[in-house]
Design a protein around this motif. Structure first.
Motif, PDB file in Angstrom:
ATOM      1  N   UNK A  85       0.764  -1.348  -0.104  1.00 35.71           N
ATOM      2  CA  UNK A  85      -0.028  -0.040   0.067  1.00 35.71           C
ATOM      3  C   UNK A  85       1.012   1.240  -0.136  1.00 35.71           C
ATOM      4  N   UNK A  86       1.905   1.156   0.547  1.00 40.30           N
ATOM      5  CA  UNK A  86       2.758   2.348   0.432  1.00 40.30           C
ATOM      6  C   UNK A  86       3.298   2.930  -1.031  1.00 40.30           C
ATOM      7  N   UNK A  87       3.246   1.870  -2.036  1.00 34.91           N
ATOM      8  CA  UNK A  87       3.397   2.652  -3.278  1.00 34.91           C
ATOM      9  C   UNK A  87       2.123   3.610  -3.950  1.00 34.91           C
ATOM     10  N   UNK A  88       1.015   2.918  -3.521  1.00 34.89           N
ATOM     11  CA  UNK A  88      -0.117   3.605  -3.661  1.00 34.89           C
ATOM     12  C   UNK A  88      -0.118   5.043  -2.968  1.00 34.89           C
ATOM     13  N   UNK A  89       0.226   4.891  -1.714  1.00 31.65           N
ATOM     14  CA  UNK A  89       0.130   5.962  -0.840  1.00 31.65           C
ATOM     15  C   UNK A  89       1.062   7.151  -1.269  1.00 31.65           C
ATOM     16  N   UNK A 137       0.575  -0.529 -11.548  1.00 34.14           N
ATOM     17  CA  UNK A 137      -0.057  -0.762 -12.807  1.00 34.14           C
ATOM     18  C   UNK A 137      -1.441  -0.036 -13.297  1.00 34.14           C
ATOM     19  N   UNK A 138      -1.448   0.949 -12.593  1.00 32.24           N
ATOM     20  CA  UNK A 138      -2.640   2.133 -13.234  1.00 32.24           C
ATOM     21  C   UNK A 138      -2.366   2.793 -14.126  1.00 32.24           C
ATOM     22  N   UNK A 139      -3.036   3.124 -15.375  1.00 35.52           N
ATOM     23  CA  UNK A 139      -2.610   3.503 -16.426  1.00 35.52           C
ATOM     24  C   UNK A 139      -3.331   5.106 -16.637  1.00 35.52           C
ATOM     25  N   UNK A 140      -3.782   5.694 -15.357  1.00 39.71           N
ATOM     26  CA  UNK A 140      -4.543   6.967 -15.414  1.00 39.71           C
ATOM     27  C   UNK A 140      -3.078   7.808 -14.851  1.00 39.71           C
ATOM     28  N   UNK A 141      -3.314   8.930 -15.522  1.00 35.57           N
ATOM     29  CA  UNK A 141      -2.653  10.071 -14.678  1.00 35.57           C
ATOM     30  C   UNK A 141      -3.156  10.391 -13.331  1.00 35.57           C
ATOM     31  N   UNK A 171       7.978  16.138 -16.288  1.00 36.01           N
ATOM     32  CA  UNK A 171       6.544  16.320 -16.992  1.00 36.01           C
ATOM     33  C   UNK A 171       6.102  14.944 -17.252  1.00 36.01           C
ATOM     34  N   UNK A 172       7.207  13.889 -17.830  1.00 39.51           N
ATOM     35  CA  UNK A 172       6.783  12.534 -18.267  1.00 39.51           C
ATOM     36  C   UNK A 172       6.388  11.523 -16.891  1.00 39.51           C
ATOM     37  N   UNK A 173       6.829  12.223 -15.841  1.00 40.64           N
ATOM     38  CA  UNK A 173       6.203  11.540 -14.445  1.00 40.64           C
ATOM     39  C   UNK A 173       4.813  11.698 -14.350  1.00 40.64           C
ATOM     40  N   UNK A 174       4.471  12.718 -14.973  1.00 41.20           N
ATOM     41  CA  UNK A 174       2.779  12.878 -14.550  1.00 41.20           C
ATOM     42  C   UNK A 174       1.837  12.132 -15.458  1.00 41.20           C
ATOM     43  N   UNK A 175       2.624  11.144 -16.182  1.00 43.10           N
ATOM     44  CA  UNK A 175       1.492  10.488 -17.259  1.00 43.10           C
ATOM     45  C   UNK A 175       0.834   9.145 -16.420  1.00 43.10           C
ATOM     46  N   UNK A 176       1.600   8.878 -15.765  1.00 48.67           N
ATOM     47  CA  UNK A 176       0.975   7.545 -14.878  1.00 48.67           C
ATOM     48  C   UNK A 176       2.011   6.911 -13.656  1.00 48.67           C
ATOM     49  N   UNK A 177       1.372   6.419 -12.825  1.00 52.76           N
ATOM     50  CA  UNK A 177       2.196   6.149 -11.519  1.00 52.76           C
ATOM     51  C   UNK A 177       3.404   5.406 -11.811  1.00 52.76           C
ATOM     52  N   UNK A 178       3.491   4.276 -12.928  1.00 60.91           N
ATOM     53  CA  UNK A 178       4.856   3.573 -13.005  1.00 60.91           C
ATOM     54  C   UNK A 178       5.759   4.349 -13.595  1.00 60.91           C
ATOM     55  N   UNK A 179       5.494   5.521 -14.384  1.00 67.68           N
ATOM     56  CA  UNK A 179       6.278   6.502 -15.089  1.00 67.68           C
ATOM     57  C   UNK A 179       6.934   7.554 -13.889  1.00 67.68           C
ATOM     58  N   UNK A 180       5.904   7.670 -13.010  1.00 64.48           N
ATOM     59  CA  UNK A 180       6.263   8.605 -11.970  1.00 64.48           C
ATOM     60  C   UNK A 180       7.451   8.054 -11.128  1.00 64.48           C
TER      61      UNK A 180
END
Ligand SMILES: [Zn+2]
Length: 191
Positions: free
Chosen positions: A116-120, A127-131, A142-151
């Protein structure tokens, strides 16, 4: 990386060597660490999307990707720089490799990433594909804002480049939390 340029094997190996030394310095390169088993392959072009045109990591290969010889768990660097979107123009080959090692970490340590600490920290699961809606300063790029995995991957990239020393320009509490999350992951795998 410059659009239309060719990336040689020598360039990849030299960049990989620098990044692996940085990984060693932050405690992510030792016998038994899964990052050591991650190969960096050179391929003609990205089969995924333009966003991955400078380098990508395969979490799960589709049937077509398997036929093309792409295996999950490894980093691929296209030899031909096909595109140059706003965020890619600043990226060096070393930054691309640092970024892709973050995806490798998530791939090879799924239990750590699914806590849960990843989500927090990043606003949703890996693996959530929403910004994610967070203030702009909570993101390292800027690219970090695209989705959690990229952040996660962008934060990891700067973390490795800075050898774990947080730049004094980082003042946002949420971003500090992301940085510290990477600290905590490294501590966990070095136990
Ligand atoms: Zn990525």
């Amino acid at each position: 990386m410059i659009k239309g340029s060719i990336i040689s094997l020598k360039q990849i190996n030299s960049a990989a060597f620098t990044v692996q030394d940085e990984l060693f310095k932050v405690g992510l390169w030792f016998e038994g660490c899964k990052l050591v088993d991650t190969e960096i392959y050179r391929c003609p072009v990205s089969p995924l999307s333009l966003y991955d045109a400078d380098g990508f990591f395969i979490h799960g290969a589709s049937a077509v990707q398997k036929i093309l010889g792409f295996e999950p768990g490894h980093i691929y660097i296209p030899s031909f720089v096909l595109s140059q979107t706003f965020w890619q123009s600043r990226a060096s080959l070393r930054d691309v490799i640092r970024h892709e090692y973050a995806h490798s970490f998530a791939h090879h340590y799924p239990k750590l990433i699914s806590k849960s600490d990843f989500k927090n920290t990043f606003g949703d699961e890996y693996y959530s594909y929403e910004p994610i809606k967070m203030e702009k300063d909570a993101f390292i790029s800027d690219y970090a804002r695209t989705m959690p995995m990229e952040d996660f991957a962008e934060t990891f990239m700067v973390y490795v480049r800075r050898k774990g020393i947080m730049p004094s320009t980082i003042k946002n509490k949420q971003l500090i939390k992301k940085w510290q999350y990477i600290d905590s992951l490294i501590k966990l795998i070095n136990k």
